[in-house]
Design a protein around this motif. Structure first.
Motif, PDB file in Angstrom:
ATOM      1  N   ALA A   1       8.100  -1.083   0.286  1.00  0.00           N
ATOM      2  CA  ALA A   1       8.119  -1.659  -0.770  1.00  0.00           C
ATOM      3  C   ALA A   1       7.384  -1.424  -2.197  1.00  0.00           C
ATOM      4  O   ALA A   1       8.610  -1.641  -3.228  1.00  0.00           O
ATOM      5  N   TYR A   2       6.380  -1.212  -2.873  1.00  0.00           N
ATOM      6  CA  TYR A   2       5.661  -0.876  -4.019  1.00  0.00           C
ATOM      7  C   TYR A   2       6.826   0.525  -4.962  1.00  0.00           C
ATOM      8  O   TYR A   2       6.898   0.021  -5.257  1.00  0.00           O
ATOM      9  N   MET A   3       7.322   1.081  -3.538  1.00  0.00           N
ATOM     10  CA  MET A   3       8.147   2.289  -4.204  1.00  0.00           C
ATOM     11  C   MET A   3      10.172   1.517  -4.618  1.00  0.00           C
ATOM     12  O   MET A   3       9.807   2.693  -5.512  1.00  0.00           O
ATOM     13  N   LYS A   4       9.878   0.377  -4.079  1.00  0.00           N
ATOM     14  CA  LYS A   4      11.367   0.219  -4.890  1.00  0.00           C
ATOM     15  C   LYS A   4      10.892  -1.103  -6.158  1.00  0.00           C
ATOM     16  O   LYS A   4      12.368  -1.322  -6.795  1.00  0.00           O
ATOM     17  N   CYS A   5       9.783  -1.380  -5.792  1.00  0.00           N
ATOM     18  CA  CYS A   5       9.642  -2.269  -7.196  1.00  0.00           C
ATOM     19  C   CYS A   5       8.317  -1.714  -8.303  1.00  0.00           C
ATOM     20  O   CYS A   5       9.655  -1.785  -9.278  1.00  0.00           O
TER      21      CYS A   5
ATOM     22  N   LEU B   1       1.523  -4.239  -7.374  1.00  0.00           N
ATOM     23  CA  LEU B   1       0.169  -4.801  -7.024  1.00  0.00           C
ATOM     24  C   LEU B   1      -0.161  -6.192  -7.364  1.00  0.00           C
ATOM     25  O   LEU B   1      -0.476  -6.769  -6.782  1.00  0.00           O
ATOM     26  N   PHE B   2       0.148  -6.830  -8.698  1.00  0.00           N
ATOM     27  CA  PHE B   2       0.778  -8.236  -9.161  1.00  0.00           C
ATOM     28  C   PHE B   2       1.421  -9.283  -8.464  1.00  0.00           C
ATOM     29  O   PHE B   2       0.230  -9.881  -8.102  1.00  0.00           O
TER      30      PHE B   2
ATOM     31  N   SER C   1       1.849   8.479 -14.206  1.00  0.00           N
ATOM     32  CA  SER C   1       3.979   8.869 -14.055  1.00  0.00           C
ATOM     33  C   SER C   1       4.136   8.140 -12.820  1.00  0.00           C
ATOM     34  O   SER C   1       5.756   8.628 -12.863  1.00  0.00           O
ATOM     35  N   VAL C   2       3.585   7.052 -12.520  1.00  0.00           N
ATOM     36  CA  VAL C   2       4.420   6.449 -11.204  1.00  0.00           C
ATOM     37  C   VAL C   2       4.634   5.476 -11.962  1.00  0.00           C
ATOM     38  O   VAL C   2       3.655   4.780 -12.819  1.00  0.00           O
ATOM     39  N   PRO C   3       5.651   5.096 -11.824  1.00  0.00           N
ATOM     40  CA  PRO C   3       7.121   3.870 -12.445  1.00  0.00           C
ATOM     41  C   PRO C   3       6.163   2.751 -12.637  1.00  0.00           C
ATOM     42  O   PRO C   3       6.250   2.205 -11.235  1.00  0.00           O
ATOM     43  N   ALA C   4       5.844   1.634 -13.008  1.00  0.00           N
ATOM     44  CA  ALA C   4       5.493   0.716 -13.267  1.00  0.00           C
ATOM     45  C   ALA C   4       6.213  -0.652 -12.306  1.00  0.00           C
ATOM     46  O   ALA C   4       6.151  -1.696 -11.737  1.00  0.00           O
TER      47      ALA C   4
ATOM     48  N   PHE D   1      13.094  -5.059  -6.859  1.00  0.00           N
ATOM     49  CA  PHE D   1      12.374  -6.618  -6.690  1.00  0.00           C
ATOM     50  C   PHE D   1      12.170  -7.433  -5.661  1.00  0.00           C
ATOM     51  O   PHE D   1      11.263  -7.891  -5.286  1.00  0.00           O
ATOM     52  N   PHE D   2      13.321  -7.585  -5.321  1.00  0.00           N
ATOM     53  CA  PHE D   2      13.333  -8.732  -4.479  1.00  0.00           C
ATOM     54  C   PHE D   2      13.618  -7.672  -2.899  1.00  0.00           C
ATOM     55  O   PHE D   2      13.047  -8.792  -1.720  1.00  0.00           O
TER      56      PHE D   2
END
Length: 467
Positions: free
Chosen positions: A82-86, A92-93, A249-252, A259-260
């Motif tokens: 899920a973190y990888m998708k968003c 985290l937030f 280097s990790v996308p925020a 996101f959904f």
């Protein structure tokens, strides 16, 4: 028919749960008749705690443990995806925001239940009981005729959610077996078809496991499963940090669809509304439920953040679910994967027991009692075959968890509690100055609808794309 003391005693027996097992989200109704919930005057004080006859009530610490167990399950093994998708910082937030949002809605549900206990002179109710009673004795007489349908909506949502979770567990088990057998995490062409074969081979073992009709043989394994969940959290932090690239280097943030999809998965991974009322009903001091809710959700959110953050940071864009498949192929991680697969296998039966118990209550009425033994097993086999077929058709863990979170838990965790709260507080204590209670609940409902629509769409789209 007004509920008498014997009726209350029967209801209590059904909702009491084994402390060693994950408490079912709700017990089935105790009879097939339409229940009448009778309002009593507020001048007649009723202490619902004093009227509870619980053989082994749980203290605050035990209740917190039950809540953590009820919230954490197989979903934590896929939260890194899920973190990888968003995107890592957005995820985290939002995980923290959802933790607060879910805790608020669970507290809303329990607070509504405790208010109705006093009004109806009942010591406890299940979630479907509460839904039905809120309409039947609510401020809108024209809605009373729909009270039973509200109950059925809750029943159906619970069943879809838990049977769907069984699909997720079956895919996790199959992927774990495939990983151990092939000793690789590479994804070759046609990998989904190979995975489907592994899922199919699980049909007979799962079928035999689900013929067990009592929890007492399964409950001890629940504690071991909890221990392995903690071990997986620690292992994810250790192995993830060892492989982690520079954090910059990790996308925020990634995109709206991701996101959904993330929202659905994170809701699935931490939602505990189904176990909240059984836990509250069994507490020695139910007035302390807000305390155990805050403590329990803090632990749940912390675990999810650790696995999500370090899982995505360490294993990157090629990470797969469950998170254990990203661990090294050395001895200890391999043993951990195997043990985790076994525990998820046992958890499948625990997860299957609760919704099937509810379904069987309704289906059993259609058959001769002398043949219930046979028909129960026929229905058990049928449901296992359907679950396996769905898992074979959609072996994508992330999108399947996201769909369950968006479709089921947006309703059960957000929309339904807000509707129930409105029905309970409409006349007393009222909507408040400038109708602030109304607007707060409307906001909760609208957010729930948004997550339901957008999350369902994005995850269904993901399942179709990955067919």
């Amino acid at each position: 028919m007004e509920m008498n003391s014997n009726h209350l005693s029967e209801t209590h027996t059904q909702i009491e749960f084994d402390p060693a097992s994950k408490p079912p989200p709700q017990p089935p109704p105790d009879d097939g008749t339409r229940r009448r919930f009778v309002l009593h005057s507020e001048k007649e004080p009723y202490d619902f705690v004093a009227h509870r006859q619980i053989a082994k009530p749980t203290n605050t610490l035990e209740s917190t443990g039950h809540l953590i167990k009820g919230c954490l399950g197989g979903g934590i093994l896929g939260i890194h995806e899920a973190y990888m998708k968003c995107g890592i910082w957005t995820s985290l937030f939002i995980t923290i925001i959802f933790g607060v949002y879910i805790a608020y809605c669970v507290n809303l549900l329990v607070k509504s239940a405790q208010t109705l206990y006093k009004r109806l002179h009942l010591p406890q109710m299940s979630y479907p009981d509460l839904a039905e009673a809120s309409l039947e004795v609510g401020p809108f007489p024209s809605l009373k005729k729909y009270s039973k349908w509200f109950r059925y909506a809750v029943d159906l949502t619970i069943c879809i959610d838990l049977f769907g979770a069984c699909c997720v567990y079956q895919i996790i088990i199959a992927k774990t077996i495939k990983e151990v057998v092939e000793s690789t995490t590479d994804v070759p062409v046609g990998d989904q078809n190979i995975l489907r074969l592994y899922i199919l081979t699980l049909l007979v073992p799962v079928l035999l496991l689900c013929m067990i009709t009592t929890l007492k043989y399964l409950a001890p394994f629940s504690l071991l499963a909890d221990a392995f969940i903690v071990a997986c959290v620690v292992a994810t932090v250790v192995y993830g940090y060892q492989n982690a690239p520079p954090l910059s280097s990790v996308p925020a943030w990634k995109d709206t669809i991701g996101f959904f999809e993330f929202c659905g998965i994170v809701i699935f991974s931490m939602e505990g509304v189904g176990v909240s009322l059984p836990i509250e009903n069994n507490m020695k001091d139910p007035t302390k439920f807000p305390l155990i809710l805050c403590s329990g959700m803090a632990v749940v959110v912390s675990f999810l953040m650790l696995v999500g953050f370090f899982g995505y940071w360490g294993f990157g864009e090629n990470s797969i679910s469950p998170v254990t498949l990203n661990f090294p192929t050395t001895t200890f991680p391999t043993i951990l994967k195997c043990l985790m697969g076994v525990m998820i296998f046992i958890t499948f039966a625990l997860n299957f027991w609760a919704p099937f118990n509810l379904v069987w209550f309704y289906m059993s009425k259609k058959h001769d009692p002398s043949k219930h033994w046979l028909w129960e097993r026929i229905y058990r086999a049928t449901f296992v075959v359907v679950i396996t077929a769905i898992a074979i058709a959609f072996p994508n863990i992330g999108n399947l968890m996201g769909l369950l979170g968006a479709f089921c838990l947006s309703n059960m965790g957000f929309i339904f509690p807000a509707l129930i709260d409105l029905l309970v507080i409409w006349e007393s204590p009222g909507l408040g100055k400038w109708k602030w209670r109304l607007w707060v609940n409307v906001l909760v409902i609208l957010l729930g609808i948004l997550l339901f629509v957008a999350g369902t769409y994005s995850n269904v789209k993901g399942l179709i794309v990955n067919l």
